[in-house]
Design a protein around this motif. Sequence first.
Motif, PDB file in Angstrom:
ATOM      1  N   VAL A 176      11.440   7.186  11.533  1.00  0.00           N
ATOM      2  CA  VAL A 176      11.675   5.920  10.832  1.00  0.00           C
ATOM      3  C   VAL A 176      13.041   5.943  10.173  1.00  0.00           C
ATOM      4  CG1 VAL A 176      10.541   6.744   8.719  1.00  0.00           C
ATOM      5  CG2 VAL A 176      10.746   4.287   9.144  1.00  0.00           C
ATOM      6  N   CYS A 177      13.678   4.784  10.150  1.00  0.00           N
ATOM      7  CA  CYS A 177      14.931   4.599   9.423  1.00  0.00           C
ATOM      8  C   CYS A 177      14.724   3.423   8.474  1.00  0.00           C
ATOM      9  CB  CYS A 177      16.096   4.329  10.370  1.00  0.00           C
ATOM     10  SG  CYS A 177      17.706   4.204   9.553  1.00  0.00           S
ATOM     11  N   GLY A 178      14.815   3.659   7.185  1.00  0.00           N
ATOM     12  CA  GLY A 178      14.571   2.614   6.195  1.00  0.00           C
ATOM     13  C   GLY A 178      13.390   2.982   5.317  1.00  0.00           C
ATOM     14  N   VAL A 179      13.052   2.097   4.399  1.00  0.00           N
ATOM     15  CA  VAL A 179      11.984   2.376   3.435  1.00  0.00           C
ATOM     16  C   VAL A 179      10.633   1.938   3.981  1.00  0.00           C
ATOM     17  CG1 VAL A 179      13.568   2.170   1.498  1.00  0.00           C
ATOM     18  CG2 VAL A 179      12.261   0.157   2.230  1.00  0.00           C
ATOM     19  N   LEU A 180       9.574   2.522   3.439  1.00  0.00           N
ATOM     20  CA  LEU A 180       8.208   2.158   3.794  1.00  0.00           C
ATOM     21  C   LEU A 180       7.416   1.854   2.525  1.00  0.00           C
ATOM     22  CD1 LEU A 180       7.364   4.893   6.487  1.00  0.00           C
ATOM     23  CD2 LEU A 180       7.880   2.471   6.893  1.00  0.00           C
ATOM     24  N   GLY A 181       6.742   0.714   2.519  1.00  0.00           N
ATOM     25  CA  GLY A 181       5.861   0.369   1.417  1.00  0.00           C
ATOM     26  C   GLY A 181       6.524  -0.288   0.224  1.00  0.00           C
ATOM     27  N   TRP A 182       7.835  -0.421   0.237  1.00  0.00           N
ATOM     28  CA  TRP A 182       8.536  -0.966  -0.920  1.00  0.00           C
ATOM     29  C   TRP A 182       8.249  -2.450  -1.102  1.00  0.00           C
ATOM     30  CZ3 TRP A 182      13.569   1.294  -3.109  1.00  0.00           C
ATOM     31  CH2 TRP A 182      13.511   2.699  -3.081  1.00  0.00           C
ATOM     32  N   SER A 183       8.244  -3.212  -0.020  1.00  0.00           N
ATOM     33  CA  SER A 183       7.964  -4.644  -0.142  1.00  0.00           C
ATOM     34  C   SER A 183       6.548  -4.877  -0.643  1.00  0.00           C
ATOM     35  CB  SER A 183       8.175  -5.347   1.202  1.00  0.00           C
ATOM     36  OG  SER A 183       7.889  -6.725   1.104  1.00  0.00           O
ATOM     37  N   ALA A 184       5.594  -4.095  -0.133  1.00  0.00           N
ATOM     38  CA  ALA A 184       4.210  -4.228  -0.593  1.00  0.00           C
ATOM     39  C   ALA A 184       4.099  -3.908  -2.071  1.00  0.00           C
ATOM     40  CB  ALA A 184       3.301  -3.313   0.220  1.00  0.00           C
ATOM     41  N   ALA A 185       4.801  -2.886  -2.524  1.00  0.00           N
ATOM     42  CA  ALA A 185       4.793  -2.534  -3.940  1.00  0.00           C
ATOM     43  C   ALA A 185       5.417  -3.640  -4.771  1.00  0.00           C
ATOM     44  CB  ALA A 185       5.531  -1.217  -4.157  1.00  0.00           C
ATOM     45  N   GLY A 186       6.524  -4.189  -4.278  1.00  0.00           N
ATOM     46  CA  GLY A 186       7.179  -5.277  -5.005  1.00  0.00           C
ATOM     47  C   GLY A 186       6.299  -6.497  -5.124  1.00  0.00           C
ATOM     48  N   MET A 187       5.557  -6.827  -4.062  1.00  0.00           N
ATOM     49  CA  MET A 187       4.657  -7.969  -4.120  1.00  0.00           C
ATOM     50  C   MET A 187       3.531  -7.728  -5.126  1.00  0.00           C
ATOM     51  SD  MET A 187       2.762 -10.043  -1.041  1.00  0.00           S
ATOM     52  CE  MET A 187       1.748  -8.665  -0.502  1.00  0.00           C
ATOM     53  N   GLU A 188       3.037  -6.499  -5.185  1.00  0.00           N
ATOM     54  CA  GLU A 188       1.987  -6.177  -6.149  1.00  0.00           C
ATOM     55  C   GLU A 188       2.513  -6.268  -7.579  1.00  0.00           C
ATOM     56  OE1 GLU A 188      -1.771  -5.502  -7.414  1.00  0.00           O
ATOM     57  OE2 GLU A 188      -1.082  -5.916  -5.370  1.00  0.00           O
ATOM     58  N   VAL A 189       3.750  -5.845  -7.786  1.00  0.00           N
ATOM     59  CA  VAL A 189       4.373  -5.975  -9.108  1.00  0.00           C
ATOM     60  C   VAL A 189       4.445  -7.441  -9.516  1.00  0.00           C
ATOM     61  CG1 VAL A 189       6.554  -5.726 -10.372  1.00  0.00           C
ATOM     62  CG2 VAL A 189       5.701  -3.828  -8.983  1.00  0.00           C
ATOM     63  N   LEU A 190       4.877  -8.299  -8.601  1.00  0.00           N
ATOM     64  CA  LEU A 190       4.986  -9.725  -8.891  1.00  0.00           C
ATOM     65  C   LEU A 190       3.610 -10.346  -9.124  1.00  0.00           C
ATOM     66  CD1 LEU A 190       7.747 -10.596  -6.279  1.00  0.00           C
ATOM     67  CD2 LEU A 190       7.994 -10.733  -8.762  1.00  0.00           C
ATOM     68  N   ARG A 191       2.634  -9.928  -8.363  1.00  0.00           N
ATOM     69  CA  ARG A 191       1.273 -10.439  -8.552  1.00  0.00           C
ATOM     70  C   ARG A 191       0.744 -10.124  -9.954  1.00  0.00           C
ATOM     71  NH1 ARG A 191      -1.615  -8.611  -2.863  1.00  0.00           N
ATOM     72  NH2 ARG A 191      -1.171 -10.516  -1.670  1.00  0.00           N
ATOM     73  N   ARG A 192       1.164  -8.980 -10.479  1.00  0.00           N
ATOM     74  CA  ARG A 192       0.714  -8.585 -11.817  1.00  0.00           C
ATOM     75  C   ARG A 192       1.493  -9.297 -12.921  1.00  0.00           C
ATOM     76  NH1 ARG A 192      -2.129  -3.581 -11.769  1.00  0.00           N
ATOM     77  NH2 ARG A 192      -3.029  -3.325  -9.678  1.00  0.00           N
ATOM     78  N   GLY A 193       2.471 -10.126 -12.538  1.00  0.00           N
ATOM     79  CA  GLY A 193       3.230 -10.867 -13.526  1.00  0.00           C
ATOM     80  C   GLY A 193       4.445 -10.151 -14.057  1.00  0.00           C
ATOM     81  N   PHE A 194       4.837  -9.027 -13.409  1.00  0.00           N
ATOM     82  CA  PHE A 194       6.006  -8.272 -13.842  1.00  0.00           C
ATOM     83  C   PHE A 194       7.215  -8.612 -12.959  1.00  0.00           C
ATOM     84  CE2 PHE A 194       2.290  -5.428 -14.745  1.00  0.00           C
ATOM     85  CZ  PHE A 194       2.312  -5.576 -16.117  1.00  0.00           C
ATOM     86  N   ARG A 195       8.387  -8.175 -13.373  1.00  0.00           N
ATOM     87  CA  ARG A 195       9.601  -8.384 -12.597  1.00  0.00           C
ATOM     88  C   ARG A 195      10.368  -7.082 -12.374  1.00  0.00           C
ATOM     89  NH1 ARG A 195       7.097 -12.208 -11.849  1.00  0.00           N
ATOM     90  NH2 ARG A 195       7.690 -14.411 -11.893  1.00  0.00           N
ATOM     91  N   SER A 196       9.791  -5.976 -12.732  1.00  0.00           N
ATOM     92  CA  SER A 196      10.418  -4.677 -12.526  1.00  0.00           C
ATOM     93  C   SER A 196       9.319  -3.665 -12.202  1.00  0.00           C
ATOM     94  CB  SER A 196      11.206  -4.246 -13.774  1.00  0.00           C
ATOM     95  OG  SER A 196      10.336  -4.063 -14.888  1.00  0.00           O
ATOM     96  N   PRO A 197       9.649  -2.551 -11.523  1.00  0.00           N
ATOM     97  CA  PRO A 197      11.007  -2.055 -11.263  1.00  0.00           C
ATOM     98  C   PRO A 197      11.768  -2.902 -10.250  1.00  0.00           C
ATOM     99  CG  PRO A 197       9.393  -0.648 -10.196  1.00  0.00           C
ATOM    100  CD  PRO A 197       8.622  -1.606 -11.039  1.00  0.00           C
ATOM    101  N   LEU A 198      13.050  -3.076 -10.534  1.00  0.00           N
ATOM    102  CA  LEU A 198      13.869  -4.005  -9.766  1.00  0.00           C
ATOM    103  C   LEU A 198      13.982  -3.615  -8.297  1.00  0.00           C
ATOM    104  CD1 LEU A 198      16.745  -4.703 -12.332  1.00  0.00           C
ATOM    105  CD2 LEU A 198      14.787  -6.164 -11.764  1.00  0.00           C
ATOM    106  N   ALA A 199      14.027  -2.303  -8.019  1.00  0.00           N
ATOM    107  CA  ALA A 199      14.212  -1.876  -6.628  1.00  0.00           C
ATOM    108  C   ALA A 199      13.067  -2.347  -5.750  1.00  0.00           C
ATOM    109  CB  ALA A 199      14.348  -0.357  -6.566  1.00  0.00           C
ATOM    110  N   MET A 200      11.838  -2.245  -6.246  1.00  0.00           N
ATOM    111  CA  MET A 200      10.682  -2.658  -5.462  1.00  0.00           C
ATOM    112  C   MET A 200      10.622  -4.181  -5.330  1.00  0.00           C
ATOM    113  SD  MET A 200       9.327   0.174  -4.607  1.00  0.00           S
ATOM    114  CE  MET A 200       9.773   1.844  -5.078  1.00  0.00           C
ATOM    115  N   VAL A 201      10.870  -4.875  -6.436  1.00  0.00           N
ATOM    116  CA  VAL A 201      10.851  -6.338  -6.397  1.00  0.00           C
ATOM    117  C   VAL A 201      11.926  -6.850  -5.442  1.00  0.00           C
ATOM    118  CG1 VAL A 201      11.179  -8.434  -7.757  1.00  0.00           C
ATOM    119  CG2 VAL A 201       9.825  -6.548  -8.683  1.00  0.00           C
TER     120      VAL A 201
END
Length: 329
Positions: A176-201
């Motif tokens: 693999v080249c690139g990140v795995l699971g980061w977008s899913a983590a960012g979506m879960e962060v947003l679902r919880r009403g947060f805006r950080s950590p910024l890298a995942m969002v």
Amino acid sequence: MGDASQRTTARGKTGGQVSDLGEFGVIDRITAGRPQPEGTLLGPGDDAAVVAAPDGRVVATVDTLVQGVHFRLDWSAPEQVGRKAVAANLADIAAMGAVPTGLLLSLACPASTPTDVVEGLAAGIWDAASEAGVGVVGGDTVSAEQIVVTITALGDLEGRAPVRRSGAKVGHVVAVCGVLGWSAAGMEVLRRGFRSPLAMVAAHRTPRPPIAAGPVAARAGASAMIDTSDGLLADLAHVAEASRVRIDIRSELVPVADKLRDVASALGGDALRWALTGGEDHSLVACFPDESHVPEGWTVFAECRLGVGVTVDADRWGGAGDPGWRHWR
């Protein structure tokens, strides 16, 4: 593209909605003054565009983002949605081992859509296109009940055979080249009403697929390739089925970033599950004859074996939830 005040200077008066501009006014807001690369022989303004095809073949793909399904404007700025739309398409071009040559944009939206939203979408699309060395060569606009962004991407194989899903063989390694699971983590962060950590969002709002790595992998001898649009397990299943092999993932080799583990720990999530099943990272996954063919920047985490399907540590996936994204479920 710059801030709103800069867009006002470059494009005219901001504010209002698309019904104030009309179809051709919207098109002008999207295309006027935008530079095109040399490969665009004829850009917007005629019934169709003309794009150079040095290889004599054209790689083509299309992807659609629907408001409320793929993006929410309370989670993402219009510029970020535009970038995301381009990323999804360029990753498909890269996964064939091709380089992008042009984009076509179809924008559907309600008459009440603010013109600033359209300009933001256009800014994100053009910025992402420019970074990839391509232009938006044409497209269409139409009225709809919600915003729908459809992009068709074109690419060039530079004389190589396309890297298909069906070329993997028993004994080949998978990397693999690139990140795995980061977008899913960012979506879960947003679902919880947060805006950080910024890298995942940011990974969820504006994925950054390694576009240049696709042709590099093709030149290195990649036998099969795909991008992680629906999730690692789901997308590798397409490769396994097409190639008639079993792809066995070694969980300890899956590149799960420490940042991803930190977010999972904070939210009570499972970092490995995000890496295996989370979609929209648009990273590239490829099979190679052996590790000596794997280019720098790629991480080997699996091997092709006898059988068909995808296993994790030699067992069928037994984690919670689906192995990846599915429409109409």
